[in-house]
Design an enzyme around this catalytic site. Structure first.
Site, PDB file in Angstrom:
ATOM      1  N   GLY A   1       0.777  -1.228   0.000  1.00  0.00           N
ATOM      2  CA  GLY A   1       0.000   0.000   0.000  1.00  0.00           C
ATOM      3  C   GLY A   1       0.808   1.275   0.000  1.00  0.00           C
ATOM      4  N   GLU A   2       2.132   1.183   0.116  1.00  0.00           N
ATOM      5  CA  GLU A   2       2.958   2.390   0.081  1.00  0.00           C
ATOM      6  C   GLU A   2       2.822   3.097  -1.268  1.00  0.00           C
ATOM      7  OE1 GLU A   2       7.035   1.702   0.926  1.00  0.00           O
ATOM      8  OE2 GLU A   2       6.667   0.896   2.942  1.00  0.00           O
TER       9      GLU A   2
ATOM     10  N   HIS B   1     -12.872  25.898   5.134  1.00  0.00           N
ATOM     11  CA  HIS B   1     -13.956  25.833   6.116  1.00  0.00           C
ATOM     12  C   HIS B   1     -13.767  26.890   7.195  1.00  0.00           C
ATOM     13  CE1 HIS B   1     -17.221  24.119   8.401  1.00  0.00           C
ATOM     14  NE2 HIS B   1     -16.435  23.990   9.456  1.00  0.00           N
TER      15      HIS B   1
ATOM     16  N   LYS C   1     -29.563  26.853  14.604  1.00  0.00           N
ATOM     17  CA  LYS C   1     -29.695  25.422  14.867  1.00  0.00           C
ATOM     18  C   LYS C   1     -28.795  24.999  16.019  1.00  0.00           C
ATOM     19  CE  LYS C   1     -26.174  23.906  11.553  1.00  0.00           C
ATOM     20  NZ  LYS C   1     -25.137  23.643  12.534  1.00  0.00           N
TER      21      LYS C   1
ATOM     22  N   ARG D   1     -26.575  21.592  17.231  1.00  0.00           N
ATOM     23  CA  ARG D   1     -26.038  20.312  16.764  1.00  0.00           C
ATOM     24  C   ARG D   1     -25.721  19.441  17.985  1.00  0.00           C
ATOM     25  NH1 ARG D   1     -23.517  19.046  11.910  1.00  0.00           N
ATOM     26  NH2 ARG D   1     -23.186  21.237  11.420  1.00  0.00           N
TER      27      ARG D   1
END
EC number: 2.7.6.1
Length: 317
Positions: free
Chosen positions: A44-45, A136, A198, A200
């Site tokens: 997976g490297e 974000h 709202k 959360r």
């Protein structure tokens, strides 16, 4: 573009996260994608081979760190190292979607600030600049000690809705944190804004509390930076209709769309969801409600301006 950079010192490479977008960016610039091979060893490297010289070149690597996030981050870091060791003049990271951006602070005790860690890794690997889109948390720019060009998706999304000639529009933020973004779109559309208050209770679960603003009989446009499981945006749309909105559109820059997102969108009161291609949309996430807009012209123009030492802020001011 009428200019061509095919024989210049500007080179654009794509890794595995969003090759279609990278190809569009290269086309806009007037060049071809650089040749490199991204493969894996049996365990997976990640292995990367540059198949052309980058010595003395200004290199731009296109890689959104979307799912699989960790795989794409490792590809990026190893690519940066390869370019550095191949004597690239500058290594510029084009990261339309910045993974781990939602972990920008310690919300509770003993939590990491993963957005800062990712910034440190990119910088330590050898990057000289980052071009990104709708972080974000804009303060993530301060996690870097290298230049950051922070592009905005609002002009692209606003232009689309301007062309639809919708009547009696109100732009709505699904939470208090997105008010600045909603106001920017509202200013462009010459429309009022609304806010959904709202609470959360836990991650990826949202509860609508209150709608601030007059939405009776109006066409509402919900805008967010990221839509992940679509819980917030679909609850918001349903609440707007229940409180008198005529119809509801939604838009976002980064369509993460994980888990039950597509099912929720299809079953919601949202008439159309407008997204960008900062994150590729696979076939299994197709919906007749979704319209995708390209950010390639915006990013391509930003790359040209950076390369030519021109102002980038003109693209969104």
């Amino acid at each position: 573009m009428t200019s061509s950079y095919k024989d210049s010192s500007l080179k654009v490479f794509s890794l595995n996260s969003n090759p279609e977008l990278a190809n569009e960016i290269a086309t806009h610039i007037g060049t071809n994608l650089g040749k490199c091979t991204v493969s894996k060893f049996s365990d997976g490297e990640v292995q990367i081979n540059l198949e052309e010289s980058v010595r003395g070149c200004d290199v731009y690597v296109v890689q959104s760190t979307c799912a699989p996030v960790n795989q794409h981050i490792m590809e990026l870091l190893i690519m940066i190292d390869a370019l550095k060791r191949a004597s690239a003049k500058s290594i510029n990271i084009v990261m339309p979607y910045y993974g781990y951006a939602r972990q920008d602070r310690k919300a509770r005790s003993r939590e990491p600030i993963a957005a800062k860690l990712v910034a440190d890794l990119i910088e330590k690997a050898g990057a000289n600049r980052v071009i990104t889109l709708d972080l974000h948390a804009p303060q993530i720019q301060g996690f870097f000690d290298i230049p950051i060009d922070h592009l905005q998706g609002v002009p692209i999304l606003s232009s689309y809705f301007e062309q639809k000639n919708l009547d009696d529009v109100i732009v709505v933020s699904p939470d208090h944190g997105g008010v600045t973004r909603a106001r920017k779109m509202a200013d462009r559309l010459k429309a009022p804004i609304g806010i959904i208050d709202k609470r959360r209770p836990k991650p990826n679960v949202a509860e609508i509390m209150n709608i601030i603003g007059n939405i009776e009989g109006k066409t509402a446009i919900l805008i967010d930076d990221i839509i992940d499981t679509a819980g917030t945006i679909t609850l918001a749309a349903n609440a707007l209709i229940e409180n008198g909105a005529k119809e509801v559109y939604a838009c976002c820059t980064h369509p993460v769309l994980s888990g039950p997102a597509i099912e929720r969108i299809d079953n919601s009161k949202i008439k159309e969801l407008v997204i960008t291609d900062s994150i590729p949309l696979p076939d299994e996430k197709f919906s007749t409600k979704i319209t995708a807009l390209s950010v390639a012209p915006l990013i391509g123009e930003a790359i040209i301006r950076v390369h030519e030492m021109q102002s980038v802020s003109i693209l969104f001011d």
